[in-house]
Design a protein around this motif. Sequence first.
Motif, PDB file in Angstrom:
ATOM      1  N   MET A  89       3.490  20.707  10.705  1.00 47.70           N
ATOM      2  CA  MET A  89       2.394  19.816  10.312  1.00 47.70           C
ATOM      3  C   MET A  89       1.551  20.474   9.228  1.00 47.70           C
ATOM      4  N   THR A  90       1.159  19.682   8.244  1.00 46.98           N
ATOM      5  CA  THR A  90       0.227  20.156   7.227  1.00 46.98           C
ATOM      6  C   THR A  90      -1.180  19.810   7.679  1.00 46.98           C
ATOM      7  N   LEU A  91      -1.963  20.814   8.071  1.00 50.33           N
ATOM      8  CA  LEU A  91      -3.286  20.579   8.619  1.00 50.33           C
ATOM      9  C   LEU A  91      -4.284  20.264   7.515  1.00 50.33           C
ATOM     10  N   LEU A  92      -5.125  19.248   7.767  1.00 45.98           N
ATOM     11  CA  LEU A  92      -6.146  18.846   6.815  1.00 45.98           C
ATOM     12  C   LEU A  92      -7.486  18.790   7.536  1.00 45.98           C
ATOM     13  N   ASN A  93      -8.553  19.070   6.824  1.00 44.27           N
ATOM     14  CA  ASN A  93      -9.885  18.949   7.394  1.00 44.27           C
ATOM     15  C   ASN A  93     -10.250  17.478   7.550  1.00 44.27           C
ATOM     16  N   SER A  94     -11.074  17.185   8.561  1.00 48.53           N
ATOM     17  CA  SER A  94     -11.420  15.793   8.849  1.00 48.53           C
ATOM     18  C   SER A  94     -12.196  15.127   7.721  1.00 48.53           C
ATOM     19  N   ASP A  95     -12.861  15.919   6.875  1.00 52.34           N
ATOM     20  CA  ASP A  95     -13.608  15.330   5.768  1.00 52.34           C
ATOM     21  C   ASP A  95     -12.760  15.206   4.500  1.00 52.34           C
ATOM     22  N   GLU A  96     -11.487  15.598   4.574  1.00 53.41           N
ATOM     23  CA  GLU A  96     -10.621  15.566   3.402  1.00 53.41           C
ATOM     24  C   GLU A  96      -9.993  14.184   3.256  1.00 53.41           C
ATOM     25  N   ILE A  97      -9.955  13.692   2.035  1.00 58.72           N
ATOM     26  CA  ILE A  97      -9.312  12.404   1.761  1.00 58.72           C
ATOM     27  C   ILE A  97      -7.803  12.627   1.741  1.00 58.72           C
ATOM     28  N   ILE A  98      -7.108  11.966   2.626  1.00 57.29           N
ATOM     29  CA  ILE A  98      -5.658  12.119   2.674  1.00 57.29           C
ATOM     30  C   ILE A  98      -4.947  11.082   1.811  1.00 57.29           C
ATOM     31  N   LEU A  99      -5.540   9.875   1.706  1.00 60.79           N
ATOM     32  CA  LEU A  99      -4.890   8.797   0.966  1.00 60.79           C
ATOM     33  C   LEU A  99      -5.944   7.953   0.280  1.00 60.79           C
ATOM     34  N   GLU A 100      -5.649   7.597  -0.970  1.00 60.17           N
ATOM     35  CA  GLU A 100      -6.620   6.824  -1.747  1.00 60.17           C
ATOM     36  C   GLU A 100      -5.897   5.864  -2.676  1.00 60.17           C
ATOM     37  N   ALA A 101      -6.301   4.612  -2.626  1.00 60.24           N
ATOM     38  CA  ALA A 101      -5.821   3.605  -3.572  1.00 60.24           C
ATOM     39  C   ALA A 101      -6.942   3.306  -4.558  1.00 60.24           C
ATOM     40  N   GLN A 102      -6.630   3.408  -5.838  1.00 60.88           N
ATOM     41  CA  GLN A 102      -7.637   3.217  -6.873  1.00 60.88           C
ATOM     42  C   GLN A 102      -7.215   2.091  -7.816  1.00 60.88           C
ATOM     43  N   ASN A 103      -7.955   0.992  -7.782  1.00 63.77           N
ATOM     44  CA  ASN A 103      -7.749  -0.140  -8.699  1.00 63.77           C
ATOM     45  C   ASN A 103      -6.276  -0.582  -8.731  1.00 63.77           C
ATOM     46  N   VAL A 104      -5.699  -0.711  -7.559  1.00 66.40           N
ATOM     47  CA  VAL A 104      -4.261  -1.008  -7.464  1.00 66.40           C
ATOM     48  C   VAL A 104      -3.996  -2.503  -7.650  1.00 66.40           C
ATOM     49  N   ALA A 105      -3.025  -2.796  -8.470  1.00 63.97           N
ATOM     50  CA  ALA A 105      -2.529  -4.163  -8.652  1.00 63.97           C
ATOM     51  C   ALA A 105      -1.021  -4.168  -8.453  1.00 63.97           C
ATOM     52  N   LYS A 106      -0.499  -5.274  -7.937  1.00 65.23           N
ATOM     53  CA  LYS A 106       0.940  -5.449  -7.792  1.00 65.23           C
ATOM     54  C   LYS A 106       1.286  -6.887  -8.108  1.00 65.23           C
ATOM     55  N   TRP A 107       2.213  -7.044  -9.041  1.00 65.71           N
ATOM     56  CA  TRP A 107       2.696  -8.395  -9.364  1.00 65.71           C
ATOM     57  C   TRP A 107       4.205  -8.393  -9.532  1.00 65.71           C
ATOM     58  N   PHE A 108       4.762  -9.610  -9.462  1.00 64.30           N
ATOM     59  CA  PHE A 108       6.197  -9.800  -9.591  1.00 64.30           C
ATOM     60  C   PHE A 108       6.461 -10.915 -10.595  1.00 64.30           C
ATOM     61  N   PRO A 109       7.521 -10.798 -11.388  1.00 63.62           N
ATOM     62  CA  PRO A 109       7.867 -11.884 -12.309  1.00 63.62           C
ATOM     63  C   PRO A 109       8.316 -13.121 -11.535  1.00 63.62           C
ATOM     64  N   ALA A 110       7.861 -14.286 -11.954  1.00 63.15           N
ATOM     65  CA  ALA A 110       8.233 -15.543 -11.294  1.00 63.15           C
ATOM     66  C   ALA A 110       8.364 -16.632 -12.343  1.00 63.15           C
ATOM     67  N   GLN A 111       9.552 -16.742 -12.930  1.00 69.10           N
ATOM     68  CA  GLN A 111       9.870 -17.738 -13.959  1.00 69.10           C
ATOM     69  C   GLN A 111       8.859 -17.669 -15.106  1.00 69.10           C
ATOM     70  N   ALA A 112       8.081 -18.722 -15.332  1.00 68.25           N
ATOM     71  CA  ALA A 112       7.221 -18.772 -16.511  1.00 68.25           C
ATOM     72  C   ALA A 112       5.956 -17.947 -16.348  1.00 68.25           C
ATOM     73  N   GLN A 113       5.596 -17.602 -15.115  1.00 65.50           N
ATOM     74  CA  GLN A 113       4.376 -16.819 -14.902  1.00 65.50           C
ATOM     75  C   GLN A 113       4.633 -15.771 -13.832  1.00 65.50           C
ATOM     76  N   ARG A 114       3.750 -14.805 -13.752  1.00 66.45           N
ATOM     77  CA  ARG A 114       3.944 -13.762 -12.766  1.00 66.45           C
ATOM     78  C   ARG A 114       3.184 -14.094 -11.482  1.00 66.45           C
ATOM     79  N   LEU A 115       3.688 -13.571 -10.371  1.00 64.08           N
ATOM     80  CA  LEU A 115       3.059 -13.743  -9.075  1.00 64.08           C
ATOM     81  C   LEU A 115       2.196 -12.525  -8.795  1.00 64.08           C
ATOM     82  N   ASN A 116       0.889 -12.729  -8.734  1.00 64.83           N
ATOM     83  CA  ASN A 116      -0.050 -11.646  -8.473  1.00 64.83           C
ATOM     84  C   ASN A 116      -0.279 -11.507  -6.968  1.00 64.83           C
ATOM     85  N   LEU A 117       0.100 -10.352  -6.424  1.00 67.48           N
ATOM     86  CA  LEU A 117      -0.062 -10.113  -4.998  1.00 67.48           C
ATOM     87  C   LEU A 117      -1.375  -9.397  -4.702  1.00 67.48           C
ATOM     88  N   PHE A 118      -1.666  -8.344  -5.475  1.00 68.07           N
ATOM     89  CA  PHE A 118      -2.926  -7.600  -5.347  1.00 68.07           C
ATOM     90  C   PHE A 118      -3.556  -7.464  -6.726  1.00 68.07           C
TER      91      PHE A 118
END
Length: 231
Positions: free
Chosen positions: A1-30
């Motif tokens: 196990m990789t030990l981390l302090n409780s005040d340490e950020i383990i995971l962070e999403a920053q301004n995340v977007a996800k889209w998929f192509p869908a024929q004439a326009q894209r499908l925006n999921l996030f």
Amino acid sequence: MTLLNSDEIILEAQNVAKWFPAQAQRLNLFSDLNLTIHAGQTLAIVGRSGAGKSTLLSLLAGLDQPSEGQIKLVGRSLSDMDDKTRADQRARYISFIFQSFHLLPELTALDNVRLALEIRSDKDADQQARHWLTEVGLADRMQHYPAQLSGGEQQRVAIARAFATRPALLFADEPTGNLDEETGHQIIEQLFDLNAKENTTLILITHDQELAARCQRCVTLHAGQLHETAT
């Protein structure tokens, strides 16, 4: 196990977007999605079916890449890594529990857990696999194949496999989705008990509000955005 302090950020999403192509326009999921998770926290991500919870899990775990923004695992951007480095980081920090168990049918319960440890070149793989199967109450089922186990027993094997690698971060995607209510309750009790003992960071994907209430934090995924809710 990789030990981390409780005040340490383990995971962070920053301004995340996800889209998929869908024929004439894209499908925006996030779009412009942000999330910060500290080591040792338990977090539920809830939302209706089709909201994109499993896609979000894939992004957070580095199994997929965002269209925009970045995911940071222990301060390092997953988007800046090549495929091998991302895989190495997942092996070092992350384990998974899935709704459909994802056990190899040609391997016994013992071999399914032992394989996860052998991939990491753990020298005591056999001993650790036996220990964790005993922890989940399957000491007498180690030589059984998945087809010889009930759904609850298969999920216990999956839990043993997940914790055997001593992950810092555990993703559980609808872990009781294929189980009856009583068995599902037993599995959740065991999951939270082991998680507390190991001080693992748990990210739980679920549509079950009662289950989500077991976590310290809960966020709802709706219309491509995350909204923090009281638990």
